[in-house]
Design a protein around this motif. Structure first.
Motif, PDB file in Angstrom:
ATOM      1  N   SER A 165       0.834  -1.284   0.090  1.00  0.00           N
ATOM      2  CA  SER A 165      -0.093   0.071  -0.004  1.00  0.00           C
ATOM      3  C   SER A 165       1.031   1.262   0.053  1.00  0.00           C
ATOM      4  N   TYR A 166       1.657   1.268  -0.809  1.00  0.00           N
ATOM      5  CA  TYR A 166       2.897   2.242  -0.703  1.00  0.00           C
ATOM      6  C   TYR A 166       2.230   3.490  -1.784  1.00  0.00           C
ATOM      7  N   PRO A 167       2.061   4.813  -1.264  1.00  0.00           N
ATOM      8  CA  PRO A 167       1.642   5.797  -2.134  1.00  0.00           C
ATOM      9  C   PRO A 167       2.535   6.004  -3.117  1.00  0.00           C
ATOM     10  N   VAL A 168       2.228   6.295  -4.540  1.00  0.00           N
ATOM     11  CA  VAL A 168       3.114   6.740  -5.562  1.00  0.00           C
ATOM     12  C   VAL A 168       3.482   8.087  -5.260  1.00  0.00           C
ATOM     13  N   GLN A 169       4.888   8.343  -5.376  1.00  0.00           N
ATOM     14  CA  GLN A 169       5.445   9.713  -5.144  1.00  0.00           C
ATOM     15  C   GLN A 169       6.460  10.017  -6.037  1.00  0.00           C
ATOM     16  N   TYR A 170       6.200   9.777  -7.416  1.00  0.00           N
ATOM     17  CA  TYR A 170       7.131  10.081  -8.381  1.00  0.00           C
ATOM     18  C   TYR A 170       7.127  11.551  -8.637  1.00  0.00           C
ATOM     19  N   ALA A 171       5.979  12.266  -8.387  1.00  0.00           N
ATOM     20  CA  ALA A 171       5.874  13.713  -8.639  1.00  0.00           C
ATOM     21  C   ALA A 171       6.884  14.440  -7.644  1.00  0.00           C
ATOM     22  N   GLN A 172       6.532  14.040  -6.306  1.00  0.00           N
ATOM     23  CA  GLN A 172       7.433  14.427  -5.371  1.00  0.00           C
ATOM     24  C   GLN A 172       8.804  14.283  -5.597  1.00  0.00           C
ATOM     25  N   ALA A 173       9.128  12.869  -6.002  1.00  0.00           N
ATOM     26  CA  ALA A 173      10.674  12.651  -6.388  1.00  0.00           C
ATOM     27  C   ALA A 173      11.091  13.486  -7.501  1.00  0.00           C
ATOM     28  N   ALA A 174      10.310  13.657  -8.549  1.00  0.00           N
ATOM     29  CA  ALA A 174      10.883  14.643  -9.549  1.00  0.00           C
ATOM     30  C   ALA A 174      11.140  16.059  -9.267  1.00  0.00           C
ATOM     31  N   LEU A 175      10.022  16.663  -8.232  1.00  0.00           N
ATOM     32  CA  LEU A 175      10.386  18.005  -7.748  1.00  0.00           C
ATOM     33  C   LEU A 175      11.659  17.991  -7.149  1.00  0.00           C
ATOM     34  N   LEU A 176      12.002  16.923  -6.192  1.00  0.00           N
ATOM     35  CA  LEU A 176      12.817  16.931  -5.484  1.00  0.00           C
ATOM     36  C   LEU A 176      14.362  16.727  -6.184  1.00  0.00           C
ATOM     37  N   SER A 177      14.336  16.125  -7.425  1.00  0.00           N
ATOM     38  CA  SER A 177      15.309  15.939  -8.160  1.00  0.00           C
ATOM     39  C   SER A 177      15.497  17.160  -8.981  1.00  0.00           C
ATOM     40  N   MET A 178      14.708  17.921  -9.324  1.00  0.00           N
ATOM     41  CA  MET A 178      14.882  19.292  -9.720  1.00  0.00           C
ATOM     42  C   MET A 178      15.287  20.100  -8.962  1.00  0.00           C
ATOM     43  N   THR A 179      14.967  20.159  -7.570  1.00  0.00           N
ATOM     44  CA  THR A 179      15.696  21.131  -6.522  1.00  0.00           C
ATOM     45  C   THR A 179      17.297  20.673  -6.506  1.00  0.00           C
ATOM     46  N   TYR A 180      17.794  19.580  -6.437  1.00  0.00           N
ATOM     47  CA  TYR A 180      18.794  18.938  -6.494  1.00  0.00           C
ATOM     48  C   TYR A 180      19.714  19.805  -7.615  1.00  0.00           C
ATOM     49  N   PHE A 181      19.154  19.734  -8.753  1.00  0.00           N
ATOM     50  CA  PHE A 181      19.794  20.301 -10.025  1.00  0.00           C
ATOM     51  C   PHE A 181      19.981  22.051  -9.563  1.00  0.00           C
ATOM     52  N   ALA A 182      18.888  22.571  -9.147  1.00  0.00           N
ATOM     53  CA  ALA A 182      18.722  23.869  -9.098  1.00  0.00           C
ATOM     54  C   ALA A 182      19.864  24.375  -8.030  1.00  0.00           C
ATOM     55  N   VAL A 183      19.980  23.519  -6.940  1.00  0.00           N
ATOM     56  CA  VAL A 183      20.892  23.913  -5.944  1.00  0.00           C
ATOM     57  C   VAL A 183      22.431  23.678  -6.306  1.00  0.00           C
ATOM     58  N   ALA A 184      22.508  22.460  -7.263  1.00  0.00           N
ATOM     59  CA  ALA A 184      23.715  22.292  -7.754  1.00  0.00           C
ATOM     60  C   ALA A 184      24.280  23.544  -8.685  1.00  0.00           C
ATOM     61  N   CYS A 185      23.332  24.012  -9.655  1.00  0.00           N
ATOM     62  CA  CYS A 185      23.909  25.011 -10.301  1.00  0.00           C
ATOM     63  C   CYS A 185      23.935  26.600  -9.579  1.00  0.00           C
ATOM     64  N   LEU A 186      23.321  26.743  -8.677  1.00  0.00           N
ATOM     65  CA  LEU A 186      23.285  27.742  -7.651  1.00  0.00           C
ATOM     66  C   LEU A 186      24.760  27.805  -7.024  1.00  0.00           C
ATOM     67  N   ALA A 187      25.052  26.554  -6.351  1.00  0.00           N
ATOM     68  CA  ALA A 187      26.280  26.270  -6.033  1.00  0.00           C
ATOM     69  C   ALA A 187      27.480  26.573  -6.997  1.00  0.00           C
ATOM     70  N   ARG A 188      27.271  26.088  -8.058  1.00  0.00           N
ATOM     71  CA  ARG A 188      28.164  26.229  -8.935  1.00  0.00           C
ATOM     72  C   ARG A 188      28.511  27.782  -9.263  1.00  0.00           C
ATOM     73  N   GLN A 189      27.579  28.662  -9.719  1.00  0.00           N
ATOM     74  CA  GLN A 189      27.592  30.095  -9.909  1.00  0.00           C
ATOM     75  C   GLN A 189      28.312  30.746  -8.915  1.00  0.00           C
ATOM     76  N   LEU A 190      27.737  30.466  -7.440  1.00  0.00           N
ATOM     77  CA  LEU A 190      28.454  31.086  -6.255  1.00  0.00           C
ATOM     78  C   LEU A 190      29.865  30.646  -6.399  1.00  0.00           C
ATOM     79  N   ALA A 191      30.129  29.471  -6.660  1.00  0.00           N
ATOM     80  CA  ALA A 191      31.716  29.110  -6.724  1.00  0.00           C
ATOM     81  C   ALA A 191      32.582  29.851  -7.558  1.00  0.00           C
ATOM     82  N   LYS A 192      31.742  30.023  -8.889  1.00  0.00           N
ATOM     83  CA  LYS A 192      32.615  30.955  -9.703  1.00  0.00           C
ATOM     84  C   LYS A 192      33.040  32.103  -9.233  1.00  0.00           C
TER      85      LYS A 192
END
Length: 220
Positions: A165-192
């Motif tokens: 009875s596990y609720p499907v959470q692919y939408a939340q997983a996709a949003l979290l994944s997008m946040t991972y990339f957004a944070v990575a891009c932000l960290a990359r720009q700050l590092a530059k």
């Protein structure tokens, strides 16, 4: 009165200053990684204590024992990483890669033990990704985000197949994944920006050193 400028003395002094600056700049990486490991150790110990002592409902809700084992394992892993960082062996890049991938693996298993994305543990990886991106001056930031995304999606799929009875959470997983990339891009720009600021500061330091040397030669 005659002024004699020694051509050999000037570049030699600059070379020594440059080597010192490079050494200090290299030390900054190790010091940042050291404090990053202290943060990782505090987080892992806090998760274990919150779950074990206060019986926080979301953490370990699906598999309590597995969560405690993974939390304790992450604390030991962080302690070992702290020691290796202090010894500065193996190399900086290898240590950072192993530590961040280790974080992703441990947190993914703890996500599974806590019933998936809804536990909120996936958000802790955001700090690890941001910290790794800043520490390594933007290098490998997107690589770490990709590994975290794959891990979260695999965890979600495995939870769906093994938990009743596990609720499907692919939408939340996709949003979290997008946040991972957004944070990575932000960290990359700050590092530059940090790299540019450090380069300017180093150039100003060399210019100031050159002016002081010229003034000393003129006085002589």
């Amino acid at each position: 009165m005659s002024i004699h400028l020694s051509p050999a003395k000037y570049p030699t002094s600059l070379s020594v200053n440059s080597e010192v600056n490079t050494h200090d700049y290299h030390d900054q990486y190790w010091h940042s990684l050291y404090y990053f490991n202290i943060y990782r150790l505090i987080i892992s110990i806090s998760l274990v204590m919150i779950t074990w002592k206060f019986q926080f409902s979301d953490f370990g809700s699906h598999h309590y024992t597995l969560f405690l084992y993974m939390g304790s394992g992450h604390a030991l892993f962080s302690s070992l990483s702290l020691l290796l960082t202090k010894l500065r062996h193996p190399s900086f890049n290898w240590q950072l890669i192993i530590q961040v991938i280790g974080d992703i693996i441990f947190f993914s298993v703890m996500l599974y033990a806590s019933g998936g994305i809804r536990s909120g543990l996936g958000d802790l990886l955001l700090v690890s990704l941001a910290g790794a991106g800043l520490i390594n001056r933007g290098h490998l930031a997107l690589f770490f985000a990709s590994i975290a995304t794959i891990s979260v999606l695999l965890q979600e799929t495995y939870s769906l197949l093994t938990i009743d009875s596990y609720p499907v959470q692919y939408a939340q997983a996709a949003l979290l994944s997008m946040t991972y990339f957004a944070v990575a891009c932000l960290a990359r720009q700050l590092a530059k920006h940090i790299l540019v600021s450090e380069q300017l500061a180093k150039e100003h330091s060399i210019d100031l050193s050159n002016i002081i040397q010229v003034n000393q030669l003129i006085i002589q």
